[in-house]
Design a protein around this motif. Sequence first.
Motif, mmCIF file in Angstrom:
data_model
loop_
_atom_site.group_PDB
_atom_site.id
_atom_site.type_symbol
_atom_site.label_atom_id
_atom_site.label_comp_id
_atom_site.label_asym_id
_atom_site.label_seq_id
_atom_site.Cartn_x
_atom_site.Cartn_y
_atom_site.Cartn_z
ATOM 1 N N TRP A 28 0.837 -1.197 0.000
ATOM 2 C CA TRP A 28 0.000 0.000 0.000
ATOM 3 C C TRP A 28 0.877 1.254 0.000
ATOM 4 O O TRP A 28 0.674 2.165 -0.792
ATOM 5 C CB TRP A 28 -0.921 -0.025 1.226
ATOM 6 C CG TRP A 28 -1.680 1.239 1.436
ATOM 7 C CD1 TRP A 28 -2.865 1.593 0.862
ATOM 8 C CD2 TRP A 28 -1.293 2.333 2.261
ATOM 9 N NE1 TRP A 28 -3.241 2.844 1.283
ATOM 10 C CE2 TRP A 28 -2.290 3.315 2.146
ATOM 11 C CE3 TRP A 28 -0.201 2.583 3.091
ATOM 12 C CZ2 TRP A 28 -2.228 4.541 2.829
ATOM 13 C CZ3 TRP A 28 -0.135 3.790 3.773
ATOM 14 C CH2 TRP A 28 -1.137 4.744 3.638
ATOM 15 N N PHE A 29 1.856 1.277 0.896
ATOM 16 C CA PHE A 29 2.751 2.424 1.023
ATOM 17 C C PHE A 29 3.477 2.682 -0.296
ATOM 18 O O PHE A 29 3.541 3.809 -0.776
ATOM 19 C CB PHE A 29 3.752 2.175 2.160
ATOM 20 C CG PHE A 29 4.554 3.380 2.548
ATOM 21 C CD1 PHE A 29 4.136 4.205 3.567
ATOM 22 C CD2 PHE A 29 5.742 3.686 1.882
ATOM 23 C CE1 PHE A 29 4.870 5.325 3.935
ATOM 24 C CE2 PHE A 29 6.483 4.793 2.236
ATOM 25 C CZ PHE A 29 6.053 5.631 3.266
ATOM 26 N N GLU A 30 4.011 1.631 -0.887
ATOM 27 C CA GLU A 30 4.753 1.754 -2.153
ATOM 28 C C GLU A 30 3.860 2.273 -3.276
ATOM 29 O O GLU A 30 4.261 3.143 -4.050
ATOM 30 C CB GLU A 30 5.333 0.394 -2.535
ATOM 31 C CG GLU A 30 6.165 0.395 -3.793
ATOM 32 C CD GLU A 30 6.677 -1.005 -4.106
ATOM 33 O OE1 GLU A 30 6.194 -1.593 -5.101
ATOM 34 O OE2 GLU A 30 7.547 -1.500 -3.365
ATOM 35 N N GLY A 31 2.633 1.754 -3.382
ATOM 36 C CA GLY A 31 1.716 2.213 -4.419
ATOM 37 C C GLY A 31 1.411 3.689 -4.294
ATOM 38 O O GLY A 31 1.399 4.423 -5.290
ATOM 39 N N CYS A 32 1.191 4.148 -3.069
ATOM 40 C CA CYS A 32 0.913 5.573 -2.836
ATOM 41 C C CYS A 32 2.165 6.418 -3.059
ATOM 42 O O CYS A 32 2.107 7.477 -3.682
ATOM 43 C CB CYS A 32 0.390 5.779 -1.418
ATOM 44 S SG CYS A 32 -1.219 5.041 -1.106
ATOM 45 N N ARG A 33 3.283 5.958 -2.556
ATOM 46 C CA ARG A 33 4.544 6.706 -2.655
ATOM 47 C C ARG A 33 4.986 6.901 -4.101
ATOM 48 O O ARG A 33 5.502 7.955 -4.468
ATOM 49 C CB ARG A 33 5.639 5.953 -1.885
ATOM 50 C CG ARG A 33 7.004 6.634 -1.923
ATOM 51 C CD ARG A 33 8.115 5.693 -1.534
ATOM 52 N NE ARG A 33 8.239 4.624 -2.531
ATOM 53 C CZ ARG A 33 8.720 3.419 -2.276
ATOM 54 N NH1 ARG A 33 9.133 3.103 -1.060
ATOM 55 N NH2 ARG A 33 8.798 2.512 -3.228
ATOM 56 N N LYS A 56 -0.708 2.727 12.204
ATOM 57 C CA LYS A 56 -1.733 3.644 11.674
ATOM 58 C C LYS A 56 -2.483 2.989 10.510
ATOM 59 O O LYS A 56 -3.704 3.085 10.414
ATOM 60 C CB LYS A 56 -1.098 4.964 11.233
ATOM 61 C CG LYS A 56 -2.101 5.989 10.730
ATOM 62 C CD LYS A 56 -1.410 7.325 10.488
ATOM 63 C CE LYS A 56 -2.309 8.357 9.861
ATOM 64 N NZ LYS A 56 -3.520 8.683 10.604
ATOM 65 N N PHE A 57 -1.760 2.311 9.636
ATOM 66 C CA PHE A 57 -2.387 1.599 8.520
ATOM 67 C C PHE A 57 -3.351 0.536 9.051
ATOM 68 O O PHE A 57 -4.487 0.437 8.592
ATOM 69 C CB PHE A 57 -1.303 0.959 7.642
ATOM 70 C CG PHE A 57 -1.835 0.094 6.534
ATOM 71 C CD1 PHE A 57 -2.360 0.654 5.386
ATOM 72 C CD2 PHE A 57 -1.799 -1.296 6.647
ATOM 73 C CE1 PHE A 57 -2.848 -0.151 4.362
ATOM 74 C CE2 PHE A 57 -2.283 -2.104 5.627
ATOM 75 C CZ PHE A 57 -2.804 -1.524 4.484
ATOM 76 N N ASN A 58 -2.903 -0.256 10.038
ATOM 77 C CA ASN A 58 -3.749 -1.312 10.605
ATOM 78 C C ASN A 58 -5.038 -0.724 11.181
ATOM 79 O O ASN A 58 -6.120 -1.274 10.976
ATOM 80 C CB ASN A 58 -3.009 -2.070 11.711
ATOM 81 C CG ASN A 58 -1.803 -2.830 11.212
ATOM 82 O OD1 ASN A 58 -1.534 -2.907 10.015
ATOM 83 N ND2 ASN A 58 -1.046 -3.385 12.138
ATOM 84 N N GLU A 59 -4.913 0.382 11.901
ATOM 85 C CA GLU A 59 -6.066 0.973 12.580
ATOM 86 C C GLU A 59 -6.936 1.809 11.651
ATOM 87 O O GLU A 59 -8.163 1.696 11.661
ATOM 88 C CB GLU A 59 -5.592 1.844 13.751
ATOM 89 C CG GLU A 59 -4.943 1.038 14.865
ATOM 90 C CD GLU A 59 -4.227 1.899 15.897
ATOM 91 O OE1 GLU A 59 -4.241 3.150 15.774
ATOM 92 O OE2 GLU A 59 -3.636 1.320 16.832
ATOM 93 N N ASP A 60 -6.313 2.694 10.854
ATOM 94 C CA ASP A 60 -7.066 3.662 10.053
ATOM 95 C C ASP A 60 -7.496 3.142 8.689
ATOM 96 O O ASP A 60 -8.338 3.756 8.041
ATOM 97 C CB ASP A 60 -6.251 4.945 9.848
ATOM 98 C CG ASP A 60 -6.095 5.751 11.126
ATOM 99 O OD1 ASP A 60 -6.619 5.311 12.172
ATOM 100 O OD2 ASP A 60 -5.451 6.809 11.084
ATOM 101 N N VAL A 61 -6.913 2.059 8.254
ATOM 102 C CA VAL A 61 -7.295 1.495 6.961
ATOM 103 C C VAL A 61 -7.900 0.107 7.163
ATOM 104 O O VAL A 61 -9.092 -0.101 6.960
ATOM 105 C CB VAL A 61 -6.102 1.460 5.974
ATOM 106 C CG1 VAL A 61 -6.489 0.795 4.674
ATOM 107 C CG2 VAL A 61 -5.595 2.879 5.701
#
Length: 187
Positions: A28-33, A56-61
């Motif tokens: 996810w991080f790589e795709g956005c970055r 944060k990814f685990n909780e907010d996504v």
Amino acid sequence: METEGKKLQSETERLVLRPLQNEDYNRWFEGCRDRLPSQYKYDNNKIDLSGWTQQKFNEDVVSKFKGYADRDKVYVFGVFRKSDQKQVGKVEIETIIRDEFQWGLLGYTIHNQFWRNGYGKEAVKEALNIAFKNLEFHRVEAHINIDNEPSLKLAKSVGMEFECIRKGFIFEFDEWTDNIVYFMNSK
């Protein structure tokens, strides 16, 4: 992968559609970055990823999206390329109303570094299959800005039909904007 008996994972020739999991953080991080600068008005700018940790990814996504699906509000599917497991985008199906309508709303985003490969069409076509077969919607709509040509072409290419223009339908860009509605009913 299931939520209360609903199968929420599907595959096409080149893609896997499924809810995001904690293990998807790096993809996810790589795709956005790696997004390119915005290509046109409706192409989102790069996401500010400072502060986006695994937690944060685990909780907010992941947790938030699972909660939405558990409550039959929104089903968000990460779109992953089979060849290398890169996340190329996402599709979502939101419940507008159930009862005697069984009516949903379709949204889609492919990261712009993966455009012009047919991933959008392939992912949206499969998301519609999931919506009708697994989530048991009868009608799915796409609400599209009247000048968003790529999105309009995509809706047409997967067999959605033009229904109408809804005037002053959504508040965005600091004003009420018109949307074109495309739809598909279950067969």
